[in-house]
Design an enzyme around this catalytic site. Structure first.
Site, PDB file in Angstrom:
ATOM      1  N   GLU A 175      34.941  49.015  58.050  1.00  0.00           N
ATOM      2  CA  GLU A 175      35.701  49.945  57.204  1.00  0.00           C
ATOM      3  C   GLU A 175      36.004  51.259  57.910  1.00  0.00           C
ATOM      4  O   GLU A 175      37.016  51.890  57.643  1.00  0.00           O
ATOM      5  CB  GLU A 175      34.962  50.212  55.887  1.00  0.00           C
ATOM      6  CG  GLU A 175      34.997  49.052  54.898  1.00  0.00           C
ATOM      7  CD  GLU A 175      33.872  48.054  55.126  1.00  0.00           C
ATOM      8  OE1 GLU A 175      33.115  48.197  56.126  1.00  0.00           O
ATOM      9  OE2 GLU A 175      33.740  47.125  54.295  1.00  0.00           O
ATOM     10  N   PHE A 187      24.140  45.607  41.871  1.00  0.00           N
ATOM     11  CA  PHE A 187      24.399  45.132  43.229  1.00  0.00           C
ATOM     12  C   PHE A 187      25.637  45.816  43.809  1.00  0.00           C
ATOM     13  O   PHE A 187      26.687  45.849  43.190  1.00  0.00           O
ATOM     14  CB  PHE A 187      24.608  43.608  43.223  1.00  0.00           C
ATOM     15  CG  PHE A 187      24.929  43.058  44.595  1.00  0.00           C
ATOM     16  CD1 PHE A 187      24.016  43.170  45.643  1.00  0.00           C
ATOM     17  CD2 PHE A 187      26.149  42.445  44.839  1.00  0.00           C
ATOM     18  CE1 PHE A 187      24.317  42.684  46.896  1.00  0.00           C
ATOM     19  CE2 PHE A 187      26.460  41.948  46.097  1.00  0.00           C
ATOM     20  CZ  PHE A 187      25.541  42.070  47.127  1.00  0.00           C
ATOM     21  N   GLN A 188      25.494  46.385  44.970  1.00  0.00           N
ATOM     22  CA  GLN A 188      26.555  47.109  45.669  1.00  0.00           C
ATOM     23  C   GLN A 188      27.131  48.267  44.856  1.00  0.00           C
ATOM     24  O   GLN A 188      28.317  48.537  44.906  1.00  0.00           O
ATOM     25  CB  GLN A 188      27.659  46.146  46.127  1.00  0.00           C
ATOM     26  CG  GLN A 188      27.124  45.175  47.179  1.00  0.00           C
ATOM     27  CD  GLN A 188      28.209  44.419  47.907  1.00  0.00           C
ATOM     28  OE1 GLN A 188      29.263  44.125  47.353  1.00  0.00           O
ATOM     29  NE2 GLN A 188      27.931  44.078  49.160  1.00  0.00           N
ATOM     30  N   LYS A 197      35.428  47.188  38.660  1.00  0.00           N
ATOM     31  CA  LYS A 197      35.995  45.841  38.675  1.00  0.00           C
ATOM     32  C   LYS A 197      36.612  45.463  37.336  1.00  0.00           C
ATOM     33  O   LYS A 197      37.701  44.898  37.276  1.00  0.00           O
ATOM     34  CB  LYS A 197      34.910  44.834  39.055  1.00  0.00           C
ATOM     35  CG  LYS A 197      35.459  43.452  39.372  1.00  0.00           C
ATOM     36  CD  LYS A 197      34.393  42.559  39.977  1.00  0.00           C
ATOM     37  CE  LYS A 197      35.015  41.255  40.458  1.00  0.00           C
ATOM     38  NZ  LYS A 197      34.012  40.364  41.072  1.00  0.00           N
ATOM     39  N   MET A 234      30.225  64.975  77.258  1.00  0.00           N
ATOM     40  CA  MET A 234      30.152  66.331  76.710  1.00  0.00           C
ATOM     41  C   MET A 234      28.709  66.734  76.438  1.00  0.00           C
ATOM     42  O   MET A 234      28.322  67.884  76.627  1.00  0.00           O
ATOM     43  CB  MET A 234      31.002  66.436  75.446  1.00  0.00           C
ATOM     44  CG  MET A 234      31.187  67.848  74.950  1.00  0.00           C
ATOM     45  SD  MET A 234      31.931  68.931  76.185  1.00  0.00           S
ATOM     46  CE  MET A 234      33.651  68.914  75.703  1.00  0.00           C
TER      47      MET A 234
HETATM   48  C1  LIG Z   1      29.773  60.308  65.540  1.00  0.00           C
HETATM   49  C2  LIG Z   1      29.364  61.313  66.538  1.00  0.00           C
HETATM   50  N1  LIG Z   1      28.121  61.299  67.065  1.00  0.00           N
HETATM   51  C3  LIG Z   1      27.761  62.203  67.991  1.00  0.00           C
HETATM   52  C4  LIG Z   1      28.636  63.160  68.421  1.00  0.00           C
HETATM   53  C5  LIG Z   1      28.214  64.197  69.462  1.00  0.00           C
HETATM   54  N2  LIG Z   1      28.999  64.054  70.681  1.00  0.00           N
HETATM   55  C6  LIG Z   1      30.063  64.832  70.959  1.00  0.00           C
HETATM   56  S1  LIG Z   1      30.807  64.429  72.389  1.00  0.00           S
HETATM   57  C7  LIG Z   1      29.690  63.231  72.707  1.00  0.00           C
HETATM   58  C8  LIG Z   1      29.773  62.409  73.961  1.00  0.00           C
HETATM   59  C9  LIG Z   1      30.952  61.551  73.986  1.00  0.00           C
HETATM   60  O1  LIG Z   1      30.886  60.711  75.097  1.00  0.00           O
HETATM   61  P1  LIG Z   1      32.142  59.859  75.522  1.00  0.00           P
HETATM   62  O2  LIG Z   1      32.711  59.170  74.355  1.00  0.00           O
HETATM   63  O3  LIG Z   1      31.775  59.000  76.668  1.00  0.00           O
HETATM   64  O4  LIG Z   1      33.187  60.963  75.964  1.00  0.00           O
HETATM   65  P2  LIG Z   1      33.094  62.000  77.182  1.00  0.00           P
HETATM   66  O5  LIG Z   1      32.520  63.263  76.657  1.00  0.00           O
HETATM   67  O6  LIG Z   1      32.214  61.391  78.229  1.00  0.00           O
HETATM   68  O7  LIG Z   1      34.485  62.166  77.628  1.00  0.00           O
HETATM   69  C10 LIG Z   1      28.750  63.143  71.682  1.00  0.00           C
HETATM   70  C11 LIG Z   1      27.623  62.214  71.651  1.00  0.00           C
HETATM   71  C12 LIG Z   1      29.922  63.147  67.837  1.00  0.00           C
HETATM   72  N3  LIG Z   1      30.842  64.054  68.161  1.00  0.00           N
HETATM   73  N4  LIG Z   1      30.260  62.212  66.931  1.00  0.00           N
END
Ligand SMILES: Cc1ncc(C[n+]2csc(CCOP(=O)(O)OP(=O)(O)O)c2C)c(N)n1
Lengths: 574, 173
Positions: A65, A127-128, A177, A486
């Site tokens: 989803e 349920f659900q 529903k 990041m």
């Molecule tokens: C759902 C979610 N979980 C955690 C984060 C924290 N977060 C921000 S950037 C990042 C790293 C992303 O890594 P990648 O997708 O490889 O991209 P890159 O920064 O290496 O370009 C994380 C874990 C987030 N923004 N969203």
């Protein structure tokens, strides 16, 4: 791929005919010109799926989803029309909460229909059963639970109206529903009756005049353009206003494309990873005109140091944004396009900004974005430049969240509006790929490039099935640095290189992964092959994934560290 | 500063939840909320007493309330001429020898004794917040066993003339 499915069902029933709730729903979607639904079936929503089957309304089955809701967001961002998402009760519904929150903070119009258990058992932990109205109350513009089939046409009509007018946002309709199988009279002609909802579209003339007077008197004005300009479809008016008055323009992350990226008056993106010229312009300005931007902390940095000498003018359709984060001197409540149109029509006396323009020009030429090439690796910044060139700057670019997102924002120049799809306010990893699917449905004939991190891609990679099933020509550009880039950058800079859980010890074979879905996959690890691989993928009549192995430890610069002001940027020069 | 805000809202299920949720997530500090039906059964009136640091925060409270689709009209009536009432029930420790004294203290407040137990009496008092608080303070030395307050409900007076213009010599009125 045909843009629209024949909507035959609209004619099937006459107005004021008795029908089931589920028929009403599909009928109302037709009335709202919905040409595609993104969703996933389950018990409580089965009556609606039966109707989808019978009417043939176009429905895209995601594989999770979250994929469906982000696709609906991508569709909404590019089409400027509400994205529609249908899910079942309980887990189906809770799976879309992230996307709803994402759409809320980035002001994307969505109508989300969640199935619900029958009214007779609501509140019994059936349920659900999940309290979706309660769960989504803080992250929707408005939400409804339909308790009686008679209310359904009115609720749907209100939902579309609320989602798309004023400041756009997601609206959830929780549909028990039994209500979807009960019968009632379908009437979609009734006037809307929403006494508590009157968005201000037309700005106050006096405020517009005040703003224009401030422009005339200013010496160092700057416009900060946000996504509000795009939502209002005011990019043209913004350009005209900025050009005739000679005001330089900076953009927020989400506002990219509201002003031509290669325009000589454009200063680039402002904020944490914005350009020196954009940030310093905000810092030194004597008049800051924010148009459809909300002074998010990633844009302002430390508020104490933000635009210390500027008169702040703020145009926003949402009055609650004005004065929320910073004190505003010239508030203008109204639709960004309407406000800009009034300013253009007013055709006020021009100010003299010559000295200011010279300063900005100097900053732009002296402190451009930079990176160092090496002989061994593909620099991710270079990769973005190559993507820009290979697509002639004409592609729709979606991104996930992280370093690659910032590099795409920095190095892909958007000369047209609605070509840039990214998760700004919530920063939702997993957004980039499914939103590209939605964007491709909104514009079947425009190339769509999904720029993704290797981590974020893995959050919603299951939607490769949609590409395979529909031969949707989305091109996946994996900016693979084998890490949560990041996070790794922050740990390097602020946690003394303690790389806690940010380096992938192993990775899947992304090429094989693509191939498992019968999608063309390739891996590129040297610069010479980058352009060729991009050209080939773009020319390919179908989906493609390229796993680009980029410099693993590259950082995004320049940067305003947390708690710092715009004048305290780091990494401005090599 | 304390401000009194009234709002008329759609009398839907869940509207109270919307408003309290909004206050909680925006970190607005509310002292009391009252809610009840109006002359129109589809509309409820809510009265909030909020504590805000400055006018910008107050502005945010009002704007965020206004943003709710179910909120029809919001008004800060603090500086207007208003009728404001709160009701409090105060259960006071009262040995028989103290009862007449308590009654005497309560009587200028037009508070009435509505329940008498072996060791306590329960007073009911109605008035603006200051009056209610004054009586509570006076009862504290006797020992308050239980206290229940409704919070303030209010609306604007019909006449424009403000009562604040009239000098007030006593908080008891
Ligand atoms: C759902 C979610 N979980 C955690 C984060 C924290 N977060 C921000 S950037 C990042 C790293 C992303 O890594 P990648 O997708 O490889 O991209 P890159 O920064 O290496 O370009 C994380 C874990 C987030 N923004 N969203």
């Amino acid at each position: 791929m045909s843009a629209k499915t024949e909507i035959q069902y609209a004619q099937q029933t006459a107005a004021n005919e008795e029908m089931k709730g589920s028929s009403m729903l599909i009928r109302a979607l037709a009335e709202e010109n919905v040409d595609v639904i993104f969703g996933y079936p389950g018990g409580a929503i089965l009556p609606t799926y039966d109707e989808i089957y019978k009417t043939g309304i176009r429905h895209i089955l995601s594989r999770h989803e979250q994929g469906a809701i982000h696709a609906a967001e991508g569709y909404a961002r590019v089409a400027g029309k509400p994205g529609v998402c249908v899910v079942t009760s309980g887990p189906g519904a809770t799976n879309v909460v992230t996307g709803i929150a994402d759409a809320m903070i980035d002001s994307l119009p969505l109508v989300v229909i969640s199935g619900q258990v029958a009214t007779s058992v609501i509140g019994t932990d059936a349920f659900q059963e999940a309290d979706m109205v309660g769960i989504t109350m803080p992250v929707t513009k408005h939400n409804y639970q339909v308790r009686s089939v008679e209310d359904l046409p009115r609720v749907i009509k209100e939902a579309f109206h609320i989602a798309t007018t004023g400041r756009p946002g997601p609206v959830l309709i929780d549909l028990p529903k039994d209500v979807s199988v009960a019968t009632g009279i379908f009437n979609y002609e009734n006037e809307l009756d929403l006494p508590g909802y009157h968005p201000t579209v037309h700005p106050n003339r006096l405020q517009i005049k005040k703003l224009q007077d401030a422009v005339t008197k200013a010496e160092k004005p700057v416009i900060l353009a946000g996504a509000g300009v795009l939502h209002a479809q005011g990019a043209e008016e913004l350009t005209t206003f900025a050009e005739t008055q000679g005001i330089p323009v900076a953009s927020t992350l989400l506002g990219l494309g509201a002003f031509p990226g290669e325009h000589e008056q454009f200063l680039g993106m402002a904020g944490m990873h914005g350009t020196y010229a954009a940030n310093m312009a905000l810092h030194e300005a004597d008049l800051l005109i924010s148009v459809g931007a909300r002074f998010d902390d990633r844009v302002t940095g430390n508020l104490e140091h933000f635009a210390p000498t500027a008169t702040i003018a703020h145009i926003d359709v949402d009055p609650a944004e004005i004065g929320k984060n910073i004190e505003t001197h010239i508030p203008v409540v109204g639709d960004a396009r309407e406000a800009l149109k009034s300013l253009v029509e007013m055709d006020g006396e021009r100010g003299d900004f010559t000295a200011w323009k010279n300063t900005l020009h100097e900053w732009k030429t002296k402190y451009p974005l930079w990176y160092n090439e090496d002989d061994e690796t593909i620099k991710p910044q270079r990769l973005m430049e190559e993507v820009y060139e290979a697509t002639n700057g004409e592609a729709i670019v979606t991104t996930d969240v992280g370093q690659h997102q910032m590099w795409a924002a920095q190095y892909y120049h958007f000369n047209k509006p609605n070509r840039w799809v990214t998760s700004g306010g919530l920063g939702t990893m997993g957004f980039g790929f499914p939103s590209a699917i939605g964007a491709q449905f909104a514009e079947p004939d425009t190339p769509v490039v999904a720029v993704l991190g290797d981590a974020g891609f893995q959050m919603t990679a299951q939607e490769l099935s949609i590409l395979q099933e529909l031969n949707l020509p989305v091109k996946i550009i994996l900016v693979n640095n084998a890490s949560l880039g990041m996070v790794r950058q922050w740990q390097q800079l602020f946690y003394e290189e303690r790389y806690s859980n940010s380096l992938f010890p192993i990775q899947p074979d992304f090429v094989k992964m693509a191939e498992a879905y019968n999608i063309k996959g390739s891996r590129i690890d040297n610069l010479e092959e980058v352009r060729g691989a991009l050209d080939e993928a773009l020319a390919h009549d179908g989906p493609a994934l390229i796993d680009f192995r980029v410099t693993p430890d590259e950082n995004v610069y320049p940067m305003i560290a947390p708690g710092k002001g715009h004048h305290e940027m780091e990494g401005v020069t090599p | 500063m304390k401000r009194t805000i009234t709002a008329t809202v759609n009398n839907n299920s869940g509207v109270m939840n919307r408003i309290t949720g909004l206050f909680a997530r925006r970190q607005f500090n509310i002292e009391s909320i009252t809610v009840g039906m109006t002359e129109n059964p589809d509309v409820s009136r809510m009265t909030f007493v909020v504590n805000v640091d400055n006018y910008r925060s107050l502005d945010q409270v009002i704007k965020q309330l206004n943003k709710q689709v179910d909120v029809l009209k919001v008004r800060d009536i603090t500086d207007e001429s208003t009728v404001e009432r709160e009701l409090a029930l105060i259960k006071v420790v009262a040995a028989p020898q103290h009862r007449s004294e308590i009654e005497a203290v309560a009587s200028p407040f037009r508070a009435s004794i509505i329940d008498v137990g072996r060791e306590s009496v329960t007073l009911q008092v109605t008035g603006d917040q200051e009056k209610v608080e004054a009586l509570i303070d006076l009862m504290k030395p006797y020992g308050i066993k239980e206290l229940a307050r409704t919070g303030v409900t209010a609306f604007k007076r019909s006449s424009k003339k403000t009562t604040i213009d009239n000098p007030r010599y006593s908080i008891i009125n």
